[in-house]
Design a protein around this motif. Structure first.
Motif, PDB file in Angstrom:
ATOM      1  N   MET A 234       0.795  -1.266   0.133  1.00  0.00           N
ATOM      2  CA  MET A 234       0.061   0.018  -0.012  1.00  0.00           C
ATOM      3  C   MET A 234       0.838   1.249  -0.084  1.00  0.00           C
ATOM      4  O   MET A 234       0.545   2.410  -0.587  1.00  0.00           O
ATOM      5  CB  MET A 234      -1.015  -0.039   1.268  1.00  0.00           C
ATOM      6  N   ALA A 235       2.094   1.036   0.702  1.00  0.00           N
ATOM      7  CA  ALA A 235       2.789   2.408   0.770  1.00  0.00           C
ATOM      8  C   ALA A 235       3.434   2.729  -0.540  1.00  0.00           C
ATOM      9  O   ALA A 235       3.740   3.990  -0.889  1.00  0.00           O
ATOM     10  CB  ALA A 235       4.022   1.974   1.657  1.00  0.00           C
ATOM     11  N   LEU A 236       3.625   1.727  -1.359  1.00  0.00           N
ATOM     12  CA  LEU A 236       4.434   1.944  -2.529  1.00  0.00           C
ATOM     13  C   LEU A 236       3.390   2.778  -3.614  1.00  0.00           C
ATOM     14  O   LEU A 236       3.694   3.749  -4.215  1.00  0.00           O
ATOM     15  CB  LEU A 236       4.675   0.559  -3.426  1.00  0.00           C
ATOM     16  N   PHE A 237       2.112   2.203  -3.462  1.00  0.00           N
ATOM     17  CA  PHE A 237       1.400   3.097  -4.198  1.00  0.00           C
ATOM     18  C   PHE A 237       0.887   4.289  -3.815  1.00  0.00           C
ATOM     19  O   PHE A 237       0.588   5.236  -4.675  1.00  0.00           O
ATOM     20  CB  PHE A 237      -0.139   2.285  -4.405  1.00  0.00           C
ATOM     21  N   GLY A 238       0.923   4.594  -2.401  1.00  0.00           N
ATOM     22  CA  GLY A 238       0.588   5.628  -1.838  1.00  0.00           C
ATOM     23  C   GLY A 238       1.572   6.806  -2.125  1.00  0.00           C
ATOM     24  O   GLY A 238       1.494   7.870  -2.517  1.00  0.00           O
ATOM     25  N   ARG A 239       3.122   6.319  -2.082  1.00  0.00           N
ATOM     26  CA  ARG A 239       4.173   7.095  -2.322  1.00  0.00           C
ATOM     27  C   ARG A 239       4.175   7.515  -3.770  1.00  0.00           C
ATOM     28  O   ARG A 239       4.307   8.543  -4.029  1.00  0.00           O
ATOM     29  CB  ARG A 239       5.486   6.445  -2.040  1.00  0.00           C
ATOM     30  N   VAL A 240       4.031   6.687  -4.772  1.00  0.00           N
ATOM     31  CA  VAL A 240       4.202   6.887  -6.008  1.00  0.00           C
ATOM     32  C   VAL A 240       3.159   7.850  -6.595  1.00  0.00           C
ATOM     33  O   VAL A 240       3.339   8.968  -7.296  1.00  0.00           O
ATOM     34  CB  VAL A 240       4.236   5.609  -6.894  1.00  0.00           C
ATOM     35  N   GLY A 241       1.592   7.386  -6.188  1.00  0.00           N
ATOM     36  CA  GLY A 241       0.626   8.043  -6.505  1.00  0.00           C
ATOM     37  C   GLY A 241       0.427   9.594  -6.012  1.00  0.00           C
ATOM     38  O   GLY A 241       0.177  10.482  -6.832  1.00  0.00           O
TER      39      GLY A 241
END
Length: 763
Positions: A234-241
């Motif tokens: 979830m952190a990956l998508f949150g950070r990138v998005g």
């Protein structure tokens, strides 16, 4: 093998510390909410959250009721924009969560052909463990729990930041010190909620899973690793998005507003200004919260897994087994005391005191935590025990582990202070970058890149020292505990980190509401310090990610049944060289995404300035909503390819090429990812602060380069704009790449060990 601390004491102290953390966060939130909100709901325009101070201080010019009401309107617009973006993002992520949860269950169930029969244990062959299908089901459940906790961490952080930004602006009318305290308290709410929630959910999960697993601790702690995978995915998508959202708006607002139209940052005439302020909350707050939660969850899971196959797990010593959780619980208590130094014990009276106060937080928490670790190590651990070491067992003493955690903790401080030296405009590296703007943007870019590459040296030596020492003392468990040591003061690190975007937003609100110059001076001073602390936070995140992924790598190698990883074998070496390439591929995707989105934003801002009559003169209002829509659409669309690259690489490498090649991929991505992440974050941070150094004009040197709108200033703005995607999108997302691939490999290790390497089996 007994410990001074009983199991009952552990079962009480860990949740008690988490609940104290939540209670302290709520107390800080209550204090922040005392900056009065008159709930004047207006049916016509729907502004529910009006921030109207009871006593209007007429200091430095009258900031009349109109400006205060404007503050409320702007805060409301930012809050609504951030909430709607996150809800849309989470809607898409819930589909991904469901699909990936099903993948975990299917892959892990198939290890023993979907058998529901009990199986011999992997590490203690004489014992019988629970069936593979049960491990698959519980790993999937842990993944969902980690994902939900990560989403909650990000969302709560964003809510608190959008609640506090205008309150900080209003307090700045009274004094700099009061504004600082409000911004810092708000950051502390986020820090303590995240640290306490992460610990509490992990603790409750272990106890609930334990009801089924009973004495099968090997299966229990293997399935718990899914918690770290959920948190980081979830952190990956949150950070990138979030990173794409915020930087598209920021680049668009800066290039047209500052460089072309020569208007100030956060000027209400700029159409991208609301999107820019929303972006601070969804990228720097929500994304960063999920990121640090992911690091915390993974380092805990790596330590617990290695401990479960060591003497703690075999002899079922719950207190010793829970050592990682007890260290985190002690961290919450230490951070609570540390926070009081900033909010209650020492008052900020001048601009010069802001940055030292924030740095003092790091130092105080590190010193106090060192004492806390010593207490925990001697109370929770037996005086001597054995740790699993790639097939053999190593005898370790409790003071060895004290040193492992303490070395991780102090290495974090060294990385934090080094980052500050290279990104704060109080020191020569950033001043040299600012000075290079005299001859234009090109020299600024060259100096900034050189600074970023140079800033990697000290953090890498600190990480290398921590790795060598902790591995020598306590094998892979020592490295996992060093990572947890670095993250043990996560509540303070997050409070300092969240303070930055809150101050940035408060400055934006003051500018848009047309408040007096002295108030904007105060909010700018808060923001400048926040910029450096954000860079320190990123340094911590990257340093801990390096240690966490190495610990997870060790756990993966153990679980996959590899005695050693030999770089000279072709299977491993091809993985190594491909793994080292992945951070560059990932950075290319994220940078291009920001570039594409920024291009659309620049065109839209130009279009509005050209076609809306009276916009430049301030007679007409820009169309903020259109810019918010461009950022939202771009980030949701563009976050998918980088996310897919990270999530699919371990699955493809493990399934087609086997565990040896995958081990190479993980090692390669770790080694190159850390370097790229540190240099990208620090280059961007230095460019940003070089621009602020010229704008503030606090020294004779800075004045000679200014004022705003001068040629050196325009060159600095271009450098800052190039640095934006480096420091807020690519750099911070890379630490998630290296952690996420490692934890995903660990979760799927049983499948890869049983069925992986299909291509090599065929040929």
């Amino acid at each position: 093998m007994g410990t001074p601390m009983s199991e009952a004491a552990t079962q009480v102290l860990v949740p008690a510390a988490a609940l104290v953390g939540i209670g302290f966060a709520l107390l800080q939130w209550l204090i922040v909410s005392r900056v009065k909100v008159a709930d004047a709901f207006d049916a016509d325009n729907g502004y529910k959250d009006r921030l109207i101070e009871e006593e209007q201080e007429e200091e430095d010019g009258v900031d009349n009721l109109e400006a205060v009401i404007k503050c409320a309107e702007i805060q409301n617009a930012i809050s609504v924009g951030a909430t709607s973006f996150l809800f849309t993002e989470y809607k898409y992520l819930s589909l991904f969560m469901g699909a990936f949860a099903a993948t975990i269950f299917l892959f892990l169930s198939s290890v023993k052909g979907f058998s529901t029969e009990p199986q011999p244990c992997t590490y203690s062959p004489g014992s019988i463990c629970k069936p593979a299908v049960a491990n698959a089901a519980f790993s999937t459940l842990a993944f969902l729990l980690g994902a939900l906790t990560s989403i909650l961490s990000g969302f709560l952080g964003m809510k608190i930041a959008t609640y506090a930004n205008a309150r900080t602006t209003l307090e700045a009318r009274k004094s700099l010190g009061m504004a600082f305290v409000i911004a810092f308290r708000s950051g502390a709410v986020m820090g303590f909620l995240l640290a306490a929630n992460g610990l509490l959910v992990l603790y409750v999960s272990i106890n609930l899973f334990g009801l089924y697993y009973g004495d099968d601790w090997e299966g229990l702690y293997e399935s718990i690793t899914g918690y770290g995978l959920g948190g980081s995915s979830m952190a990956l998508f949150g950070r990138v998005g979030g990173g794409i959202y915020t930087k598209a708006a920021d680049v668009g607002a800066d290039l047209v507003g500052k460089v072309e139209k020569n208007i100030p940052e956060d000027d209400p005439r700029n159409p991208a200004v609301i999107a820019d302020n929303v972006g601070d909350n969804v990228g720097d707050i929500a994304g960063m919260g999920s990121d640090l939660f992911g690091s915390y969850a993974e380092s805990s899971c790596a330590a617990l897994f290695v401990a479960s196959i060591s003497s703690f797990g075999v002899s079922h010593n719950f207190s010793a087994m829970s050592y990682p959780l007890i260290v985190s619980a002690m961290g919450i208590v230490v951070c609570l005391v540390t926070t009081l130094f900033a909010t209650d014990f020492i008052e900020i009276k001048s601009v010069r005191e802001i940055e030292p106060s924030l740095k003092r937080q790091l130092l105080i928490s590190t010193v106090l935590m060192t004492v806390g670790i010593a207490m925990v190590s001697f109370l929770a651990l037996p005086s001597e025990f054995t740790l699993f070491d790639f097939g053999t067992h190593k005898v370790v003493k409790n003071w060895h582990l004290f040193f492992c955690v303490a070395i991780g903790l102090w290495a974090g401080l060294v990385i934090g202070y080094t980052t500050e030296y290279y990104t704060s405009n109080a020191y020569s590296p950033v001043q040299d970058v600012a000075d290079s703007c005299r001859t234009g943007a090109a020299t600024n870019v060259i100096f900034g890149l050189a600074l970023g590459y140079k800033s990697v040296i000290v953090p890498i030596f600190a990480i290398a020292f921590a790795i060598y020492t902790s591995f020598s003392l306590a094998t892979m468990y020592g490295i996992a505990m060093a990572a947890l040591g670095m993250l043990s003061t996560i509540a303070t690190s997050l409070a300092i980190d969240a303070y930055g975007p809150i101050s940035d937003n408060s400055g934006g609100i003051a500018e848009m509401a047309g408040m007096s110059y002295s108030i904007r001076e105060r909010t700018d001073a808060l923001d400048a310090a926040g910029n450096t602390t954000a860079a320190i936070g990123k340094g911590f995140a990257i340093g801990s990610a390096a240690l966490v992924s190495l610990a997870l790598f060790g756990a993966f190698v153990s679980r996959a049944g590899l005695g050693a990883v030999d770089v000279l074998t072709p299977k491993v070496f091809i993985g190594l060289i491909v793994g080292a390439m992945l951070p560059y591929w990932f950075s290319a995707m994220t940078m291009k995404s920001v570039g594409r989105a920024a291009l659309k934003m620049v065109e839209e801002v130009r279009r509005q300035f050209d076609t809306i009559p009276g916009l430049m003169e301030g007679r007409a209002k820009p169309d903020y909503a259109n810019c918010v829509k461009i950022s939202t659409d771009a980030s949701l669309r563009e976050m998918v390819p980088p996310g897919a690259l990270v999530m699919l690489t371990p699955l493809i490498a493990g399934t087609l090429f086997g565990v040896e090649t995958l081990a190479g991929v993980l090692a390669g991505s770790l080694v190159s990812g850390v370097q790229v992440a540190i240099s990208a974050s620090n280059t961007g941070g230095a460019w940003d602060n070089a621009k602020k150094y010229i704008e503030a004009g606090a020294s004779d040197h800075a004045k000679s380069l200014g004022p705003k709108g001068s040629d050196p200033h325009k060159a600095a703005v271009i450098g800052d704009t190039i640095g934006d995607p480096l420091k807020d999108t690519s750099g911070p997302s890379l630490n998630i790449l290296i952690k996420l691939m490692a934890v995903e490999s660990l979760v799927f290790a049983p499948f890869f060990a049983a069925h992986g390497g299909l291509l090599f089996k065929l040929f």
